[in-house]
Design an enzyme around this catalytic site. Sequence first.
Site, PDB file in Angstrom:
ATOM      1  N   GLN A  24       0.839  -1.200   0.000  1.00  0.00           N
ATOM      2  CA  GLN A  24       0.000   0.000   0.000  1.00  0.00           C
ATOM      3  C   GLN A  24       0.875   1.251   0.000  1.00  0.00           C
ATOM      4  O   GLN A  24       1.748   1.389   0.854  1.00  0.00           O
ATOM      5  CB  GLN A  24      -0.866  -0.025   1.268  1.00  0.00           C
ATOM      6  N   GLY A  25       0.648   2.132  -0.942  1.00  0.00           N
ATOM      7  CA  GLY A  25       1.421   3.377  -0.989  1.00  0.00           C
ATOM      8  C   GLY A  25       0.565   4.568  -0.631  1.00  0.00           C
ATOM      9  O   GLY A  25       0.067   5.273  -1.513  1.00  0.00           O
ATOM     10  N   TYR A  26       0.357   4.771   0.642  1.00  0.00           N
ATOM     11  CA  TYR A  26      -0.484   5.888   1.085  1.00  0.00           C
ATOM     12  C   TYR A  26       0.375   6.954   1.784  1.00  0.00           C
ATOM     13  O   TYR A  26       0.546   8.060   1.304  1.00  0.00           O
ATOM     14  CB  TYR A  26      -1.566   5.417   2.059  1.00  0.00           C
ATOM     15  N   SER A  27       0.893   6.610   2.981  1.00  0.00           N
ATOM     16  CA  SER A  27       1.596   7.603   3.801  1.00  0.00           C
ATOM     17  C   SER A  27       2.861   8.111   3.129  1.00  0.00           C
ATOM     18  O   SER A  27       3.502   7.396   2.360  1.00  0.00           O
ATOM     19  CB  SER A  27       2.010   6.990   5.146  1.00  0.00           C
ATOM     20  N   GLU A  80      -9.569  -1.181   7.048  1.00  0.00           N
ATOM     21  CA  GLU A  80      -8.363  -1.364   7.839  1.00  0.00           C
ATOM     22  C   GLU A  80      -8.633  -1.116   9.321  1.00  0.00           C
ATOM     23  O   GLU A  80      -8.223  -1.880  10.168  1.00  0.00           O
ATOM     24  CB  GLU A  80      -7.261  -0.421   7.348  1.00  0.00           C
TER      25      GLU A  80
END
Lengths: 396, 396, 380, 380
Positions: A124-127, A242
């Site tokens: 996951q590339g969020y933060s 989540e």
Amino acid sequence: MELEYGPEYDDFRAEVKSFVKENEGVNLIGKSLRSSDRVDWQQKLIDHGYFARSIPKEYGGFGGDMDILKTRIIAEEFAKSPIPKPLGGQGIQMLVPTLLELGTEDQKQAYVKPTLRGEIIWCQGYSEPNSGSDLASLQTKGELDGDEWVINGQKIWTSTAKFAQMCFCLVRTEPDAPKHQGISYLLIPMDTPGIEIRPIMQMTGDADFNEVFFTDVRIPATNIVGERGEGWKVANATLTHERGSLADPDVMMNRLYALIDLMKSETIDGERVIDKPAFRDRLLRVQGKVLAQQANALRLLSSSINKGQDTTMARFITKLIGTELRHELEGLAIDAMGEMGTLYEDSPHLRDSGSWQMSYMYFLGLIIGGGTNQIQKNIISERALGMPKEPKIPGA
Amino acid sequence: MELEYGPEYDDFRAEVKSFVKENEGVNLIGKSLRSSDRVDWQQKLIDHGYFARSIPKEYGGFGGDMDILKTRIIAEEFAKSPIPKPLGGQGIQMLVPTLLELGTEDQKQAYVKPTLRGEIIWCQGYSEPNSGSDLASLQTKGELDGDEWVINGQKIWTSTAKFAQMCFCLVRTEPDAPKHQGISYLLIPMDTPGIEIRPIMQMTGDADFNEVFFTDVRIPATNIVGERGEGWKVANATLTHERGSLADPDVMMNRLYALIDLMKSETIDGERVIDKPAFRDRLLRVQGKVLAQQANALRLLSSSINKGQDTTMARFITKLIGTELRHELEGLAIDAMGEMGTLYEDSPHLRDSGSWQMSYMYFLGLIIGGGTNQIQKNIISERALGMPKEPKIPGA
Amino acid sequence: MYFGLSEEQQSLEDNIKKYLEDNASLDSIKEVAGGDSAKSADIHKGLLELGISGLMVPEEYGGLELDMLFASVVSGALGSGTAPVPYAGAYVMAPIALTLAGTDTQKENWLPKIAGGEAVVGIGLSEYVGAREDAAITASGKTISGRCLFVIDAKEADAYILANKAGELYLVDAKAKGISVTDLVTVDKTRPSIELNLDNVEAELLPGSENNQDIINKVLDAGRLMLAADSIGASQVMLDKAVAYSLERKQFGRVIGSFQAVKHMCAEMAAELEPCHSMIWHASHCYDHDPSQARLMACHTKAHVSEVGKQISKTATEVHGGMGFTDELGLHYWFKRIGLNRQLLGSPELVREEAARIQNFDQSPAGGQSKKEVGNPLLV
Amino acid sequence: MYFGLSEEQQSLEDNIKKYLEDNASLDSIKEVAGGDSAKSADIHKGLLELGISGLMVPEEYGGLELDMLFASVVSGALGSGTAPVPYAGAYVMAPIALTLAGTDTQKENWLPKIAGGEAVVGIGLSEYVGAREDAAITASGKTISGRCLFVIDAKEADAYILANKAGELYLVDAKAKGISVTDLVTVDKTRPSIELNLDNVEAELLPGSENNQDIINKVLDAGRLMLAADSIGASQVMLDKAVAYSLERKQFGRVIGSFQAVKHMCAEMAAELEPCHSMIWHASHCYDHDPSQARLMACHTKAHVSEVGKQISKTATEVHGGMGFTDELGLHYWFKRIGLNRQLLGSPELVREEAARIQNFDQSPAGGQSKKEVGNPLLV
């Protein structure tokens, strides 16, 4: 109030039990990720409806009805045995539901089945380093160049980056739009040139997370879920997922039992720690809290089966209370062991593989991660109690 | 580190002791406020330098040097005896220092001596129903009409209003100035026509505070301390005084001793509560906190004698920590008594005159009063830790 | 009357902090944690030059013969810098034990070497404090046998002072036959822990400790004060770092230190921690000058500081957000140091129970040792 | 599977809350607190019409014979409205005691009257739970003597059920000779407390309770659930009032509910309180349907809710600022009700100790009754 699941479920449980028993010899320890043994096992679970139960057959699921109780029975019965558990991870928990809801037919065809089978692992590339609590301020840039996105920037806290084939990623593609409306949700193959992964060493001594750097990474223009600028909405569906998953009360209860056992076996001057009332009272306080959490979880389970139960508050508090309580519980275990509680890694005399210290720190990480508990309190007060949002500050 | 006071102080203590012994027959219980017996006693204390020690003789004080240790010795020795204590109250603690610093010569002459002698009792008119934490937003209005102020508005939490001859009061006299610069500090005789006092019944069952209503109350224009619009500054000198005085560690320590005694005498099934380890551990936690507070107070005492000790933080935290700790301590006593701890007023079996329940509630009031503990945390973070003030909100 | 540090104490604290800033940077600590023993030896050497080993040694044996407040000040400074060196055991507890209970020969053999930085003497009191795993030593003639866990400052020590359950202290040469040393791996990589197994090892009783628990209690009190001071130093750094980080880190267009939630977290930490500084000073003063309060203050300081330190190490990490969880920022070195201090020489519940025994709560009747309040409890 | 209130339970709760809103306003509560017993009698009468007295009485004796969840729901609603009426003792514990342990005659004499709202039976278990002041009763032939403190719902009761230390229950007519009733004045003015002194008072044993602590424990569990439910109801009101007040009250040009400190105080209260609703439901369900968990759940619910309630009653008062301290707003009626519930039938430490005994912590070896976790504890 009816806590029995009913005869249909008793039958189902018996079926799961017998599957578990038949397969108790299966052992995947040492088999590499994506190996055929693992994929076959995963497919077998899908075929039996023990995994991907409500996902349509055409996308590689079992094609059954959504049935939370059956899901729970499966989890309970699998938990009792050492047989391999169904795959988890962010691809399965977050990406698959997102694609099923908002992906194109091509995307569903391309990704859902192999993800369910364990052939594609996602990260996951969020933060980003400067966008944690304020995720929507993220700055990783995506520019459309012909029929490709060109991506530049940096992500952080990317947990499975080292093993992942794909990344679902939030990228700023409309720099002039308001911050929530300038983001797109892109699917990035991790073997694309220009991606660099650096593990983040953490306080537990492990490196469960990574930084991921993107330098002129080019991916097809079609690798977008939803429209340009709608990535925030796309991501939010899965963020909800989540938060709910961070505090399983069964795990908490098992951990409490393990703590009780520990306090019965640990001694000071030959006296069991559990026989020392000051420690015992702390244990009982924790037990009371765990039982309250367990009841809250039963209510949530019920509301996912029975329509019309309002569980807004019960749901919003789980991450806050669950992570704090788990941290407290692990900390009590350390105190119960005293000096022995500081042992770690491969030390002699280590209790329970060092899991108490490990979890004590890891749950401090979870208090912070996934929306810090300060953000959780904002959310509870605003969305569940109806209190005002932080007023806008000029220039912010 | 030197905790002895030294020989000069030993002599002084001996002198105070002998005064206390000589006067142990003095009993003012039942004598009305401002009666000649009380005034004479007060004057006797001043003559000996046991009260108003550092206030100049010309204003009715003893005219000695400021000596915190002597002040402390006096307090300690008086506390050991039932003889009448020196007067306290907001007039003496807040108004007198203010007048000495900022009053006109006429004001000092008029008010200081009779206040010290107990002939004038003061009340404080600061808070208003809509101006609590945000005191500077107060709206009681003062308009100059010829050589008189005309005052209209309402004050609240005025503690001695029923007995007071005078009120020192914050009043908005410059409605067009910024909120902190529109306030004046006025001295209002309480027998002026147009003043109405209504007691506020509180959770303890007492009414220690009042509302005071002002309707066209006219006082001489000269009854102002400092200049027009400078009342906020004038008041702030004395607010600092108030905050320091809310948590005397000697009182806390005495209260702890009383709690220990209570837990030794209180029994459950014939077993002393102090012998029950879960209760005892709570007692010891509280004792540890009290000892930490006591040490902090020693440091503050030292810094008021010895120049150059930085005690900014130590001073700012006392109200927050002191009130919370006291509330905790009183609450433990109630738990130690169990059902008997709920007894109140004139109930049979009442322990210690009901002081535990009374103080438990009263200290919750003190957690709120004198700047709520949320405001205290703002102050600590801003003034002692250097963190930013709350950003200005547009329109606020 | 003066309550606070003297100029000498303040300057000693400043010197050690300055030395550690210059010579024990976070990178150095990471190297030590990674196993670089040359690095820790260097830091140790520099601190010896600043005099940390001689504080508690009597002048006649070449030491400075200072009082406990000096020792606490140094321990606090070492905690601030997570200094990877022996101290509480080797340079405070051991010389006190030798001075109070040793023979002239024992003193002559060891105290000058300690003061001179030539000998490290580890100290093992765990059995006396509360035996885990039934670890115990027994004496037989001139030898002792058994097991000691968590011997403090004992890694690469030249000798050990070990207590049995009765509180008698035995001096053992580290090169004596029959000793086996096992590394205990703890969360805190700045101070090694070890276990000793002893099989008929030659040992000398420190004769003053025979049938006299006053000696071991004095040693124990000193050790607890050192651990408390270390945790206070480390906690103050964690708070300072949290405040500093909150003033740098921006989210939602403002530094996070401008959010009331973060401000109040920091204010709460400060409010809990600030009195601990005064408390350790007071307790250290009582150690030397007020025997009636010394033990009680040492116990309460150790227990109270352990609770405050636990809370601060959590909250300060939270203020740092995800970065607080990383090795990069290294906040966890302080977190873990506070965590180990909490458990060494008695975890809070055990130490509080000891504080209760010291006050004879189990025996004395109401009113026995306490004074009744005079007057209205609401007069504050 | 359905975890929650049934429609009937929900509507019973709503009806009682509605009734109390309409008939037991804060002004009415103040009148009752001031001694207006006609006012409380009126409120009581209305609640009897809603059926609160018959919930636990078997159908054959004219009751509704409902399960414990109904009783908890009612208790929660009464706590919400600080209802100044008998309930936990008179209409829950007493009928359970009579039903489980009474003779047919005893049942016939009392249960129909209880169900019909014609009799109030107070109940005194304090000696069994933990005797204060050495209060104790002893039986001799057909009479009992001694003292009972904090007899619940006993003011103006028609009869009392009183327990001795062994847990045997005695039924005493309130008009019997030799009884003297003393008012105990507590902080909670909505529910009177009394003390009974008995001098050879004629008494009937409830024979089922002889040599059988299961009966009294069942009565006690029910009472603890009622007190917990009452506190949950009262706590929810305090939280709701705090949120509402924070959205009205302005300081610094904004409603105080827009300050993060206030928001987080409310969020923390909500996070602690919300699971308590589920907990009391679960514990009430176990009371009837899961004997293996019933006692443990009742103890833990009482203790846990008492701790949460204490915190909420403090924090909600703080959110109200100075107004929270006044009688005008009357928040203290809820504060004090929660305070009394905390102490009745065992303060938290005592009840937790009981929970430990129920689990045989003092006897069973490790692994005895608990299951070991399988797999990685970090898999969440």
